[in-house]
Enzyme design. Structure first.
Site, PDB file in Angstrom:
ATOM      1  N   GLY A   1       0.944  -1.102  -0.254  1.00 31.81           N
ATOM      2  CA  GLY A   1       0.123  -0.006   0.030  1.00 31.81           C
ATOM      3  C   GLY A   1       0.708   1.237   0.197  1.00 31.81           C
ATOM      4  O   GLY A   1       2.175   1.393   0.317  1.00 31.81           O
ATOM      5  N   CYS A   2       0.182   2.316  -0.389  1.00 32.68           N
ATOM      6  CA  CYS A   2       1.064   3.502  -0.500  1.00 32.68           C
ATOM      7  C   CYS A   2       1.576   4.203   0.788  1.00 32.68           C
ATOM      8  O   CYS A   2       2.466   4.302   1.347  1.00 32.68           O
ATOM      9  CB  CYS A   2       0.169   4.707  -1.280  1.00 32.68           C
ATOM     10  SG  CYS A   2      -1.422   4.971  -0.594  1.00 32.68           S
ATOM     11  N   TYR A   3       0.567   4.300   1.723  1.00 29.16           N
ATOM     12  CA  TYR A   3       0.838   4.599   3.116  1.00 29.16           C
ATOM     13  C   TYR A   3       1.882   3.562   3.822  1.00 29.16           C
ATOM     14  O   TYR A   3       2.953   4.111   4.592  1.00 29.16           O
ATOM     15  CB  TYR A   3      -0.297   4.920   4.106  1.00 29.16           C
ATOM     16  CG  TYR A   3      -0.856   5.972   4.016  1.00 29.16           C
ATOM     17  CD1 TYR A   3      -0.271   7.189   4.376  1.00 29.16           C
ATOM     18  CD2 TYR A   3      -2.322   6.215   3.757  1.00 29.16           C
ATOM     19  CE1 TYR A   3      -1.070   8.519   4.326  1.00 29.16           C
ATOM     20  CE2 TYR A   3      -3.056   7.334   3.790  1.00 29.16           C
ATOM     21  CZ  TYR A   3      -2.216   8.534   4.032  1.00 29.16           C
ATOM     22  OH  TYR A   3      -2.974   9.656   4.230  1.00 29.16           O
TER      23      TYR A   3
END
Length: 883
Positions: free
Chosen positions: A681-683
């Site tokens: 995921g990006c975060y």
């Protein structure tokens, strides 16, 4: 007495023996004279012994190898610290092979090496305990030791110790039993384990006294408390504590198996480099129980020792081959080395480079060149300097455009040779250059090393020219002529006459060396390079392959298709979106592609027929599994391993059998070998990259906090929206207007990326950890800014903090490290991750660091393309614009 003084001045053993004989005839030798002569005779015999054993060692390795290791080992000990050569732990089962063990140890003694030997006696103890009606009991692998067990253990340890000492002395090897006085211990847990100790202090003085007296110290693992109570200590643990105190070059574990073995293939693990291999190795399903515990203990041990120290696990009969040859015989475990690569002297550090050239370059040492001359030559042509952070090995490669690269300098220290750092550096060069030439003096002590790495070579007037990557002799001659004409090699190497043409591997000289990862064996007779880090990566593929993209409507799909437009080899052939079916894909410019609406039946058929080589699933969370199952069914019908799948959702980020695709943290090799990859995921990507350099420095039980702000594109898109022309549009669920110009915190606890980051970072820490994560959505389109607050378990400065990140991410092309806090402009529309703003609280116990990335690129599409490239055999950065 005058005759004795005259004899003492004579350093020739032969002259002493002759003079002694004459005095004996005259009958004037007193008792003191006779003692002196016996000592000299003993020394002469010892030297003869050493020469004989050294010649025997030549049968297991080259003369240069044996003499090099003898020189290194002999110089490792100093009279003030004589126990620096090796700690050898002898397993109880090995004591049953007493003759073989004693012979191997006596070899070392006879060439002037004094290892510290510590033995166990587990099998012998179990046999006697059971015979006396005591049932062995264990908790957590630790033997419960009551008074009766300890009484038997003490007797068994003493008996086994004297057996080993006796076997050594029978071979003429002096040995000293040391069964107490070395280890001081407290109770590990008296209520739980009984009379089991945890070592608190090691007294090395009796060991050093034994070595100074010319005797091998033979130790048991029994310890005493401060009150004098004898305590039982696991022999492996005792050997580790002993090594931490002595800091030897080698820690050797002798066992009956002769090494560690792969739990699936059954092959011996030749080399494990913990900096590169440990995390991926611990994830292997076959690494469990005793193997996992052993690896953790060895890592903890080597983390306490200088990088020059290494651990070898080997059988007694192969001890000499392990210690005195490059190829070794058992399993070698070491920490590994981080490499650098720079294109200017200034970026390497001019002063350090000058010192290395001054101290090691044979041309400079002989006066043929000066340090200034070497550096001035570099101004004439493009070059790259390769090396490791400790400067144990440094190489300079010149590579003018359109010409064959040449290694002009290859300089290694003693540690660089012994720990194969030079192999690591050479293979970094080999990854960058498919063809290469280099030279060495004909009397170079590493001459065999050069031959093993070359496809061909020839020697003239005391110098040798080596090369790889060219098999045709005519082409070699053409290249050498060009190098001579341009002055890039310092003399004429081409022999005169057809009979003196250079030899290539195809004509029977030279050889291509194969390198190992931890799951592969080293080719017989070859020296061991670094697993992963030193393994030459396969040459990148240039084969054109086909990609199917399912769920291409969202922002991430658009970003990925834009990147794929510039990929040199990967063609997007199928894109699926239910809403956009029939419309053209505008963001892909390499070819005309239309959206389709692929069902799971379509996907299964396409996989069965081999229509694509890889799939990207860009679907919402929870929607991916039916399509993955369809690919699996199609692959089964086709009887293949199936196409590569990269899933952008969170569905498989915790799934066994799937590889988590964050190359900068969890390694490239697993991704290269995988067909199922979960894209982080990006975060979670930004959080893990922020925390990873600090995992070993964070206070236990007080977890780090990350506050993240993401552009509104990270909130996803609204289904069913259309543009003014009635075409399905991509519209964000959140708009700047809806945020009223501010930020909106959301999912304040239990965000999926919080669990994801903690789960995977636990593998780096070697223990479970959590991450506190607070996300917010901000009124800009794309880009994440993450702020880390981490409690430190020891004080450090901001400079120390920054150095941790520089070390962790050295050489990573998509990671940028700066002094200032990265702003939105540093991450938006950028392919990589930026970090900066390194701060430490005034009390030195809390670190704050800021990192950022574009959530659609490094947080999704760019990372997806990295994973695709690795899994499909391409260069990792193919199609990714590197800034």
């Amino acid at each position: 007495m005058l005759a004795v003084k005259q004899l003492s001045k004579n350093t020739s053993s032969k002259a002493l023996f002759v003079a002694g004989a004459r005095r004996s005839v005259r009958g004037v030798i007193n008792a003191k004279d006779r003692i002196g002569i016996r000592r000299l005779q003993s020394q002469a015999a010892a030297q003869t012994d050493r020469d004989t054993i050294t010649r025997l060692l030549y049968s297991i390795g080259t003369k240069r190898e044996v003499e090099r290791y003898l020189r290194i080992f002999s110089s490792s000990s100093h009279p003030s610290q004589p126990a620096k050569f090796a700690v050898i732990k002898v397993g109880g089962a090995v004591l049953d092979q007493l003759d073989e063990l004693a012979l191997s140890l006596s070899f070392l003694y006879r060439v002037g090496l004094y290892p510290v030997i510590l033995h166990g006696a587990g099998p012998q103890l179990n046999e006697i305990i059971e015979a006396e009606g005591v049932v062995p009991d264990y908790i957590d692998g630790i033997r419960i030791t009551d008074t009766k067990t300890l009484q038997i253990a003490r007797r068994v340890f003493l008996e086994e110790n004297l057996r080993l000492v006796g076997a050594l002395e029978k071979l003429g090897c002096r040995a000293r039993p040391i069964t107490s006085g070395i280890f001081t211990a407290d109770y590990l847990d008296q209520d739980k384990y009984g009379l089991v100790g945890k070592i608190t202090k090691v007294d090395k003085r009796p060991i050093e006294a034994s070595i100074r007296a010319g005797a091998l110290p033979i130790l048991t693992s029994l310890a005493e408390s401060a009150e004098g109570q004898i305590l039982n200590v696991n022999a492996d643990i005792a050997a580790g504590e002993l090594a931490k105190e002595l800091e030897p070059l080698k820690i050797v574990y002798l066992n009956e198996k002769g090494g560690l073995y792969h739990g699936v293939t059954g092959e011996k693990l030749d080399v494990i480099n913990l900096d590169e291999d440990f995390d991926s190795l611990m994830k292997e399903p076959w690494v469990k129980y005793g193997t996992k515990l052993k690896l953790r203990e060895i890592k903890e041990l080597l983390d306490h020792l200088p990088r020059s120290s290494s651990v070898a696990i080997i059988s007694a009969d192969s001890l000499q081959k392990e210690l005195f040859t490059d190829s070794g015989a058992g399993t070698l475990i070491r920490r590994g080395y981080k490499l650098f690569k720079h294109s200017s002297v200034e970026s390497v550090g001019a002063d350090r480079l000058r010192q290395v050239i001054h101290d090691r370059d044979p041309e400079v040492l002989s006066g043929k060149q000066s340090v200034a001359g070497v550096l001035n030559d570099l101004k004439m042509t493009p070059y790259t300097i390769y090396g490791d952070e400790a400067f144990d090995a440094v190489a300079i490669v010149t590579h003018p455009d359109g010409e064959v690269p040449v290694i002009t300098k290859l300089l290694a220290s003693r540690n660089g040779i012994m720990n194969s750092v030079i192999d690591n550096v050479f293979n970094a060069i080999k990854r960058d250059h498919r063809r290469l030439f280099w030279t060495a003096r004909a009397d170079d002590e590493m001459r065999a090393w050069h031959f093993e790495r070359a496809h061909g070579s020839f020697t003239r007037a005391g110098r040798s020219l080596f090369w790889y990557g060219i098999q045709n002799v005519d082409e070699v001659e053409s290249v050498v002529k060009d190098l001579e004409a341009s002055g890039r090699i310092e003399r004429s190497y081409l022999p005169v006459g057809p009979s003196a043409r250079p030899k290539t591997a195809a004509s029977g000289l030279g050889g291509v060396r194969s390198y190992s990862t931890f799951a592969r064996r080293v080719a017989p007779g070859m020296s061991r390079g670094y697993a992963t880090a030193a393994t030459p990566a396969p040459q990148p593929s240039t084969e054109v392959k086909r990609l199917g993209l399912i769920g291409a409507r969202g922002f991430t799909g658009q970003a990925l298709t834009s990147l794929l437009s510039n990929h040199p080899y990967l063609n997007l052939t199928h894109v699926s979106s239910r809403q956009l079916a029939g419309y053209p894909l505008d963001t892909y410019t390499k070819a005309s592609v239309q959206f389709s609406n692929l069902s799971t039946t379509d996907v299964e058929r396409m996989e069965k027929d081999g229509e694509v080589d890889a799939w990207v699933m860009a679907l919402p969370n929870g929607a991916c599994k039916p399509f993955v199952d369809a690919v699996d069914r199609g692959a089964k019908i086709r009887e293949s391993t199936g196409s590569v799948i990269v899933d952008l959702s969170a569905d498989y980020r915790f799934e066994k059998g799937w590889t988590y695709g964050l190359p900068e943290l969890y390694g490239r090799e697993a991704i290269r070998a995988s067909r199922r990859i979960s894209n982080p995921g990006c975060y979670a990507t930004s959080s893990q990259l922020l925390i990873a350099p600090l995992v070993k420095h964070i206070t236990d039980g007080v977890w780090p906090t990350v506050f993240g702000m993401s552009g509104y594109s990270g909130a996803g898109t609204i289904a069913g929206s259309t543009d003014p022309d009635g075409r399905p549009a991509t519209v964000s669920k959140v708009s700047p207007e809806g945020l009223h110009g501010g930020v909106r915190p959301y999912a304040l606890t239990d965000h999926i990326h919080e669990r994801e980051a903690g789960y995977h970072l636990s593998s780096l820490r070697g223990a479970p950890m959590k991450v506190a994560f607070i996300p917010s959505v901000a009124p800009w389109f794309s880009g994440i800014i993450s702020v880390l607050s981490a409690p430190l378990n020891a004080k450090m400065s901001a400079k120390d903090l920054k150095a941790l990140y520089e070390e962790k991410y050295a050489g990573e092309k998509l990671i940028s490290i700066g002094r200032e806090v990265p702003g939105l402009q540093a991450v938006q529309d950028k392919q990589g991750w930026s970090v900066g703003g390194f701060q430490v609280h005034s009390e030195g116990d809390r670190a704050v660091v800021v990192g950022g990335l574009d959530n659609l690129l490094k947080g999704a599409a760019t990372q997806c393309l990295q994973n695709l490239n690795l899994a499909l055999g391409y260069d990792e950065y193919a199609g990714i614009p590197i800034e």
